[in-house]
Design a protein around this motif. Structure first.
Motif, short mmCIF file in Angstrom:
data_model
loop_
_atom_site.label_atom_id
_atom_site.label_comp_id
_atom_site.label_asym_id
_atom_site.label_seq_id
_atom_site.Cartn_x
_atom_site.Cartn_y
_atom_site.Cartn_z
N LYS A 92 22.18 -45.68 22.58
CA LYS A 92 23.18 -44.93 22.07
C LYS A 92 24.01 -44.20 23.06
O LYS A 92 23.49 -43.56 24.14
CB LYS A 92 22.69 -43.88 21.03
CG LYS A 92 22.49 -44.69 19.64
CD LYS A 92 22.83 -43.62 18.42
CE LYS A 92 22.24 -44.35 17.22
NZ LYS A 92 21.61 -43.40 16.47
N GLN B 161 36.25 -56.44 21.85
CA GLN B 161 37.08 -56.08 20.82
C GLN B 161 38.34 -55.47 21.11
O GLN B 161 39.37 -55.49 20.60
CB GLN B 161 36.23 -55.46 19.69
CG GLN B 161 36.89 -55.02 18.57
CD GLN B 161 37.15 -55.91 17.47
OE1 GLN B 161 36.49 -56.96 17.20
NE2 GLN B 161 38.33 -56.00 16.85
N GLY B 162 37.97 -54.35 21.99
CA GLY B 162 39.32 -53.50 22.11
C GLY B 162 40.27 -54.29 23.07
O GLY B 162 41.60 -53.95 22.87
N ALA C 154 42.25 -56.31 20.87
CA ALA C 154 43.51 -55.78 20.11
C ALA C 154 44.51 -55.49 21.29
O ALA C 154 45.71 -55.61 20.56
CB ALA C 154 42.79 -54.44 19.79
N PHE D 55 30.01 -42.70 13.34
CA PHE D 55 30.86 -43.24 14.30
C PHE D 55 29.86 -43.48 15.58
O PHE D 55 30.18 -44.27 16.32
CB PHE D 55 31.72 -42.17 14.60
CG PHE D 55 33.01 -42.56 13.80
CD1 PHE D 55 33.28 -42.40 12.76
CD2 PHE D 55 34.38 -42.61 14.62
CE1 PHE D 55 34.48 -42.70 12.05
CE2 PHE D 55 35.50 -42.76 13.83
CZ PHE D 55 35.43 -42.82 12.67
N ASN E 217 26.48 -43.95 15.56
CA ASN E 217 25.53 -45.35 15.47
C ASN E 217 26.31 -46.57 15.89
O ASN E 217 25.73 -47.64 16.09
CB ASN E 217 25.18 -45.45 13.99
CG ASN E 217 23.91 -44.20 13.59
OD1 ASN E 217 23.61 -43.51 14.73
ND2 ASN E 217 23.76 -43.91 12.56
N ASN E 218 27.72 -46.56 15.48
CA ASN E 218 28.20 -47.88 15.57
C ASN E 218 29.26 -48.28 16.58
O ASN E 218 30.12 -48.91 16.70
CB ASN E 218 29.09 -48.07 14.10
CG ASN E 218 28.29 -48.36 12.74
OD1 ASN E 218 27.85 -49.52 12.78
ND2 ASN E 218 28.02 -47.29 12.27
N HIS E 219 29.22 -47.18 17.58
CA HIS E 219 30.04 -47.07 18.71
C HIS E 219 31.62 -47.36 18.50
O HIS E 219 32.26 -48.24 19.01
CB HIS E 219 29.68 -48.35 19.75
CG HIS E 219 30.43 -48.49 20.97
ND1 HIS E 219 30.84 -47.24 21.66
CD2 HIS E 219 30.90 -49.66 21.76
CE1 HIS E 219 31.33 -47.69 22.77
NE2 HIS E 219 31.57 -49.04 23.02
N LEU F 82 33.87 -45.32 19.03
CA LEU F 82 34.65 -44.62 19.84
C LEU F 82 34.48 -44.96 21.32
O LEU F 82 33.33 -45.25 21.58
CB LEU F 82 34.58 -43.09 19.80
CG LEU F 82 33.22 -42.22 20.07
CD1 LEU F 82 33.48 -41.07 20.58
CD2 LEU F 82 32.39 -42.38 19.10
N THR G 183 39.20 -49.26 20.84
CA THR G 183 37.99 -49.89 20.13
C THR G 183 38.51 -51.04 19.47
O THR G 183 37.57 -51.74 19.27
CB THR G 183 37.49 -48.90 18.97
OG1 THR G 183 38.45 -48.65 18.04
CG2 THR G 183 36.99 -47.58 19.69
N GLY G 184 39.70 -51.27 19.20
CA GLY G 184 40.03 -52.40 18.42
C GLY G 184 39.73 -52.32 16.97
O GLY G 184 39.76 -53.26 16.27
N TYR G 185 39.39 -51.17 16.49
CA TYR G 185 39.23 -50.67 15.23
C TYR G 185 37.77 -51.14 14.40
O TYR G 185 37.26 -50.53 13.64
CB TYR G 185 40.33 -50.96 14.19
CG TYR G 185 41.74 -50.63 14.57
CD1 TYR G 185 41.83 -49.11 14.74
CD2 TYR G 185 42.40 -51.24 15.48
CE1 TYR G 185 43.00 -48.56 15.10
CE2 TYR G 185 43.67 -50.71 15.77
CZ TYR G 185 43.97 -49.23 15.73
OH TYR G 185 45.13 -48.80 16.19
N SER G 186 37.35 -52.56 14.94
CA SER G 186 36.34 -52.95 13.93
C SER G 186 35.06 -52.16 13.71
O SER G 186 34.48 -51.96 12.85
CB SER G 186 36.17 -54.36 14.36
OG SER G 186 35.35 -54.52 15.64
N ASN G 187 34.77 -51.54 14.86
CA ASN G 187 33.64 -50.45 14.87
C ASN G 187 33.92 -49.43 14.01
O ASN G 187 33.23 -48.90 13.46
CB ASN G 187 33.05 -50.31 16.21
CG ASN G 187 32.37 -51.40 16.92
OD1 ASN G 187 31.91 -52.39 16.27
ND2 ASN G 187 32.21 -51.25 18.11
N ILE H 16 35.64 -49.27 11.20
CA ILE H 16 35.55 -49.90 10.03
C ILE H 16 34.19 -49.86 9.35
O ILE H 16 33.62 -49.62 8.42
CB ILE H 16 36.11 -51.29 9.53
CG1 ILE H 16 37.72 -51.10 9.93
CG2 ILE H 16 35.89 -51.91 8.48
CD1 ILE H 16 38.49 -52.17 10.30
N LYS H 17 33.20 -50.41 10.46
CA LYS H 17 31.75 -50.44 10.24
C LYS H 17 31.13 -48.95 9.95
O LYS H 17 30.42 -48.99 9.13
CB LYS H 17 31.05 -51.04 11.53
CG LYS H 17 31.02 -52.50 11.59
CD LYS H 17 30.42 -53.40 12.47
CE LYS H 17 31.05 -54.44 12.83
NZ LYS H 17 30.71 -54.98 14.27
#
Lengths: 789, 158, 293
Positions: free
Chosen positions: A10, A676-677, A680, B94, B96-98, B100, B141-145, B147-148
């Motif tokens: 993490k 992913q970023g 985008a 946030f 936990n799901n990376h 940011l 981030t491209g948003y997907s994380n 949303i997760k």
């Protein structure tokens, strides 16, 4: 023993950023600080006849107003950034012409682009500073403006910098094989012009600089939202004439960079100079309108390309003449232009290659590298060509690609040219055939083709497109790391790279933790501060993990060796009887006997109790500079599945798939996040983003209402597949990953749109694919079709 | 009047101050109260980085004068975690799901999501989440994380 | 990007607001939600001497039902309309169209009166109001008057509002039984200004003949445009694909949208036809499906 490299550790950065206790430049407050606002040119090209600052100076709350004359003799102009000049062997090979075009800190006598800094107001707060901007009277005499790269190279074009003679700032050629012979052997020759527009990296945090000077020790502290604090320090020292050791440049939390914050900017020189001059801390925070105008843009290439190929799709040769419209100045030598030339053939074996690049100047904001830096442009050209060849020969584009790939058995593959770092450009490993197969398997290519036929009958237009990329990542010349263990046994790592979202604190602590056999929680990583190390480079060009990661690895190993030696002294044994894990050094044959990192660190202190063997410096620290032999080549495939609304011209991305190889993965979640970023941003470049100037050089896309950054509604979740071919060029086998996601989306999406419209055979050779543009192409094709009928 | 007295409840505490009427709420929070967790990204109401809650509803603090908040309640990112630093479930999700990377836009997202979860108590679809955060730009981030993370926050809060 | 200096006035009731307008109107800007005004202030494109913040004027807020219409106060926020069960029941076109206004953060500050007064021809509310044949109630310290959208909207960002006037309330006619409605819009990204948009309400009788058609086209002209000939063409017809196709392009030649980087004049004109056909189809389908009935 648990290894942390490869784990989803993490992020250490998250707590402060999630609680609002991060510290970005704008968040810093210093007593007695004044705020700056900058008057920027409203003209693209004009002579400055007079500047009257008297009224502004007298405005209540204003400390002073500074124009170019005030800097004369105190602050030198920018010339070429030496960090980006060519190594001698590359220069000897391509014999470029590169003309120097110094950029003044504040416009001197004339302005050459809209947004160029003309005057600076220092005031008690930003509101007052902006009030005073309105009171400065500048009298301009407009000069002829040139904004088009083809217009600017004409003989009768207005010359922007008269001492250069014309507007062609650089010229170079790269040649491999025998291009004429290749073209004479071909069954087909295809010619086309392919354009990549001007875009803007647009980190959510704008630029900003704060400087404080302490006269008592001549210490100048500068906080800047930069990717390259060491470079800022170096130019501050050179251009203002300061002792480098008295300057500390800190990049605190930085809100994204993507390339534009990799340049050194006039504000990073002037604001510190003014803090010294007025003996008050000075703060300048760029606003978004300034950012759109004056933070450097990127891309803006146009390629006239010819390709020679056989009936079976084998490419024999490729000729390309391209222009890079760099705006009013270029301080980056051939950086993006040569990257384009070196990457254009990508993963294809094209033995005959002839490319001429020219960097031209226009009355627009200067360009710098932006995520991908020359590769998205090259990939867009190459992968559109693959699809055009497939169209021409009525072959599946996958087949055309497969026919031309560099094969695994050809690895390491000599490309026949030098890389920008001066080494022979060699693709070290990878299996492109398998990688494309993997991507197409995730996409369900065969099934998709059937589905496509079905949906066409219902007047729905879906398409699939792919794009490939290779990317030279982890460029040198070096990166540094200093590792030390403090008296509590905690490990502190300082690095020269400078993150802005890349998670250095987490990933580099994983690397260090593995070397010492401790938990990453026992390691703290600091970055973005010139006081951490004598030398550093920065974070850009997908280099952080490769170079800083290797430097941390090297420094940690050195310190580990030293600690084993000290432990040997402490336990009275030789080093080969010892092993280190879990933060302790044990006797191999008697694990109940050990010393801890804390005890060793204390024994490393100079003095009578020092246990450091004779001949070795006392101390519990090690510094290591990693000098990569050359870059590592990451690679990958992107596949886009789209639906085109034929009536409106809107494109909907239904699926997006990436299969990539970035060598050893340090932290899978962070790697996936980078991809992913990047995608985008690539989608932005494919469908939405474009910096537009009108004929008068006025910026049309000066706000977020006009410059369209994708929102959560426009970006699908990327489906990913991984390959892991370890790079032989560094100890951990890493290849860079920061830019890869942004390189291929324009090509993949354009190809998918063309595929969806295949019955109409439209060609998309420019970006972004706006609904208006696509609808026009569809309409033209429909009209042509109806004429044929 | 070019100066105004304001009384605003900020993160539970009532603040009284005289300020220039033209000061934006974003600048007031950051410069006058030192609450620099609220970030300023565009100052023309598009990027959403400056989103705070006004009487529980998400607003762009760069598109409001501080004086307009007189008598009202403002919540910023600083109000989310507990005093000892323990994360709010949204913050935890946030992390936990990376969700940011550079973290600059993050406070705005957190505040938008807080209001969304309060007004949409049942687990939303991905499309509903996308629309709910579409007024916040993220360039990393491209948003997907994100949303997760929002979906996980629904689980964590139970 | 910081607002210039101004004097800030905050009336507590309508009377005070109108008195302030009477006194300072020439050099004042009314601030309701501020979502269009504050960006202009931040960019210093607007530099009023006075800002009259009507945010606390209670008389200007709220939604009430009259016999034929919903009457919405000028200071009523988008979000209040969006979440109103009454609006959803009596005028669902508004509920559907208002979701296209910006994003959550804008809709929680922006007001109905503000949007109408701003008179952006591509904005959703002026278009829906025009389609519904609603009315705007304008008030000054001296008089109150009720205007149709055609009277009120003069041109791009220009209305008949005098410096001493403000929008008191807006009357949105209810959608009648047997009618179907549709709001169609395309924008480059979700939440952006519309390229073009269409609002329509179609009433069918029991045998499926169109008995009333109300349409407005947004972003297609300098003010929301009512295609009267198209409406007349539709009334009395039993709709089918070819009739709707014909109707959709009947008056495209009369449209004069502004072209910009997001869409040329020609594209927007063409696109209006595409959206109109879609809106008519959807409205008719709903009229049959009995969404309202």
């Amino acid at each position: 023993m648990k290894q942390f490299v490869g784990q989803n550790v993490k992020r250490k950065e998250d707590h402060r950023l999630l609680t609002g206790s991060g510290k970005f430049v704008a968040d810093i407050r210093i007593e007695n600080m004044v705020e700056a606002a900058i008057l920027r040119s409203p003209y693209a090209h004009a002579r400055i006849k007079n500047i009257d600052v008297s009224q502004a100076k007298n405005h209540e709350g204003v400390l002073d107003v500074i124009i170019s004359d005030d800097l004369e003799g105190n602050v030198k102009p920018f010339t070429e950034f030496v960090e980006f000049t060519l190594p001698p062997q590359l220069e000897a090979d391509i014999k470029p012409i590169i003309k120097q075009n110094p950029e003044p800190m504040l416009a001197q006598h004339k302005v050459t682009f809209v947004g160029q800094a003309v005057a600076i107001v220092l005031a008690e707060d930003r509101y007052i500073a902006e009030d005073a901007l309105g009171l400065i009277k500048v009298s301009y005499e407009p000069l002829p403006v040139v904004t088009d790269p083809y217009e600017t190279i004409k003989d009768d074009a207005p010359v922007i910098h008269p001492h250069l003679g014309n507007n062609i700032q650089s010229h170079f050629e790269v040649k491999v094989g025998n291009i004429d012979h290749a073209f004479s052997q071909a069954n087909h020759i295809l010619k086309t012009r392919i354009k990549t527009p001007r875009v803007s990296g647009n980190p959510l945090e704008t630029r900003g600089v704060i400087a404080e000077y302490q006269e008592r020790n001549q210490q100048l502290d500068v906080w800047s939202s930069t990717q390259v604090p060491f470079m800022v320090r170096s130019y501050l020292s050179k251009l203002v004439g300061l002792v480098e050791g008295n300057i500390r440049v800190v990049a605190p939390d930085v809100g994204g960079g993507f390339g534009p914050k990799c340049a050194v900017y006039p504000e990073e020189i002037i604001i510190p100079y003014l803090a010294m001059k007025y003996k008050r801390p000075v703060k300048w925070i760029e606003d978004r309108l300034e950012h759109m105008q004056s933070t450097r843009h990127s891309r803006d290439q146009v390629h006239d390309v010819e390709v020679a190929f056989r009936n079976d799709g084998t490419i024999l040769g490729l000729k390309d003449q391209f222009l890079l419209d760099n705006g009013a100045h270029n301080s980056f030598a051939l950086c993006c232009a040569y990257n384009s030339a070196a990457h254009l053939r990508g993963m294809y074996h094209i033995p005959n290659y002839d490319i001429t690049g020219r960097i031209v100047l226009t009355n627009k904001t200067p360009n710098v590298p932006y995520r991908g830096a020359g590769r998205p442009e090259a990939v867009y050209v190459m992968d559109r060509i693959i699809y055009m060849i497939a169209d021409k020969l009525n072959l599946d584009p996958v087949e055309v690609s497969m026919r031309n790939f560099v094969r695994p058995e050809q690895m390491p593959y000599e490309t026949g040219i030098f890389y920008r770092d001066g080494a022979n450009m060699v693709l070290e490993n990878g299996d492109y055939v398998k990688s494309l197969q993997q991507a197409m398997k995730i996409a369900g290519y065969e099934e998709f083709r059937q589905q496509q036929e079905e949906t066409r009958k219902n007047n729905k237009n879906i398409g699939i497109g792919f794009s490939s990329y290779i990317e030279g990542t982890g460029i040198g010349p070096f990166e540094g790391a200093a590792v030390k263990v403090d008296s509590t046994g905690h490990i502190l790592v300082g690095v020269g790279s400078s993150p802005h979202g890349q998670s250095h604190e987490t990933t580099l602590s994983q690397i260090c933790a593995d070397v010492f056999g401790v938990n990453p929680e026992q390691v703290s990583v600091r970055a973005g501060d010139t006081s951490l190390l004598p030398y550093g480079v920065g974070t850009f060009a997908s280099r952080g993990a490769v170079t800083a990661g290797s430097a941390v690895h090297g420094a940690s190993k050195q310190l580990r060796e030293k600690f084993l030696l000290i432990a040997g002294e402490m336990l009275g044994v030789t080093i080969d009887e010892l092993e280190m894990h879990s933060g302790k050094v044990y006797l191999k044959h008697s694990p109940s006997q050990f010393v801890t990192l804390q005890e060793i660190a204390q024994a490393a202190k100079p003095g009578p109790r020092c246990k450091v063997p004779k001949g070795i410096e006392p101390g519990a620290s090690a510094t290591y500079y990693f000098v990569p032999p050359t870059v590592t080549f990451s690679s990958g495939f992107h596949v886009a599945v789209v639906e085109v609304d034929k009536e409106t011209g809107f494109v909907d991305i239904l699926r997006y798939i990436v299969v990539h190889d970035c060598g050893r993965v340090i932290n899978p979640k962070i790697v996936d996040g980078q991809i992913q970023g990047g995608v985008a941003q690539g989608i932005g470049g494919a469908l939405y983003e474009e910096i537009i100037y009108d004929k008068n050089g006025q910026l049309v896309t000066g706000t977020y209402m006009d410059y369209l950054i994708p929102t959560a509604m426009e970006v699908p979740e990327v489906e990913m597949g991984h390959q892991e071919f370890l790079s032989p060029h560094n100890p951990i086998g890493i290849k860079g990953v920061g830019e890869g996601g942004a390189i291929s989306p324009p090509a993949a999406i354009a190809n998918a749109v063309c595929d969806a419209m295949r019955p109409l055979k439209i060609e998309i050779n420019s970006l972004p694919i706006s609904p208006n543009k696509l609808r026009s192409l569809i309409e033209e094709a429909e009209n042509a079709e109806s004429v044929l009928k | 009047m070019s100066y105004s007295n304001v009384k605003i409840k900020v993160n539970g505490k009532v603040i009284e101050k005289e300020i220039e009427s033209r000061w934006l709420l974003s600048d007031f929070l950051r410069d006058k109260l030192g609450l620099t967790g609220t970030h300023v990204g565009c100052e023309h109401g598009v990027c959403g980085a400056c989103t705070v809650l006004l009487n529980g509803e998400p607003v762009r603090s760069c598109l409001m004068l501080a004086v307009q908040a007189d008598g009202l309640e403002v919540e910023t990112v600083e109000s989310l975690a507990e005093e000892d630093g323990t994360f709010h479930p949204i913050q935890q999700a946030f992390a936990n799901n990376h969700a940011l990377q550079c973290g600059f836009c993050t406070p705005g997202f957190l505040m938008s999501v807080k209001n969304f979860m309060e007004t949409h108590p049942d687990l939303p679809t991905d499309d509903e989440i996308r629309e709910a955060i579409s007024g916040n730009l993220c360039r990393c981030t491209g948003y997907s994380n994100i949303i997760k993370a929002v979906k996980e926050a629904y689980v964590l809060k139970c | 990007m910081k607002p210039p200096k101004f004097s800030y006035l905050r009336p507590n009731n309508l009377r005070e607001a109108l008195d302030m307008l009477a006194e300072y109107g020439e050099d004042a800007k009314i601030m309701s939600g501020g979502q269009s005004l504050i960006p202009l202030l931040n960019m210093r494109l607007s530099t009023p001497g006075y800002i009259i913040d009507i945010g606390r004027v209670a008389e200007l807020k709220g939604i009430r039902e009259e016999e034929d219409a919903l009457v919405i106060g000028g200071m009523t926020r988008h979000v209040d309309v969006e979440k109103s069960a009454l609006v959803q029941e009596k005028c669902p076109l508004l509920t559907e169209g208002i979701r296209w206004v910006g994003h959550n953060q804008i809709r929680s500050r922006g007001t109905i009166g503000g949007s109408i007064a701003h008179a952006d021809p591509s904005a959703e509310l002026p278009c829906m109001l025009t389609a519904l044949r609603g009315e705007i109630v304008v008030v000054s310290s001296e008089e109150e008057m009720t205007l149709s959208p055609e009277e009120f909207f003069l041109s791009y960002l220009l209305t008949t509002l005098e410096p001493n006037q403000l929008i008191k309330e807006i009357r949105f006619p209810k959608i009648k039984q047997g009618s179907g409605f549709a709001f169609e819009e395309v924008a480059r990204r979700h939440g952006d200004f519309a390229l073009v948009e269409v609002a329509s309400v179609i009433e069918l009788n029991h045998n499926g003949t169109i008995v009333d058609a109300k349409i407005a086209l947004g972003g297609a002209n300098s003010v929301p445009f009512i295609p009267e000939a198209t409406e007349e063409f539709l009334i009395g017809k039993k709709p089918n694909d070819s009739i709707l196709k014909e109707a959709a392009v009947l008056q495209l030649d009369e449209l004069d949208p502004e072209g910009d980087i997001h869409g040329s004049k020609e594209y927007r004109r063409y696109l209006t036809g595409v959206l109109l056909e879609r809106a008519l189809n959807k409205a008719i389908e709903r009229a049959w499906g009995g969404v309202i009935v």
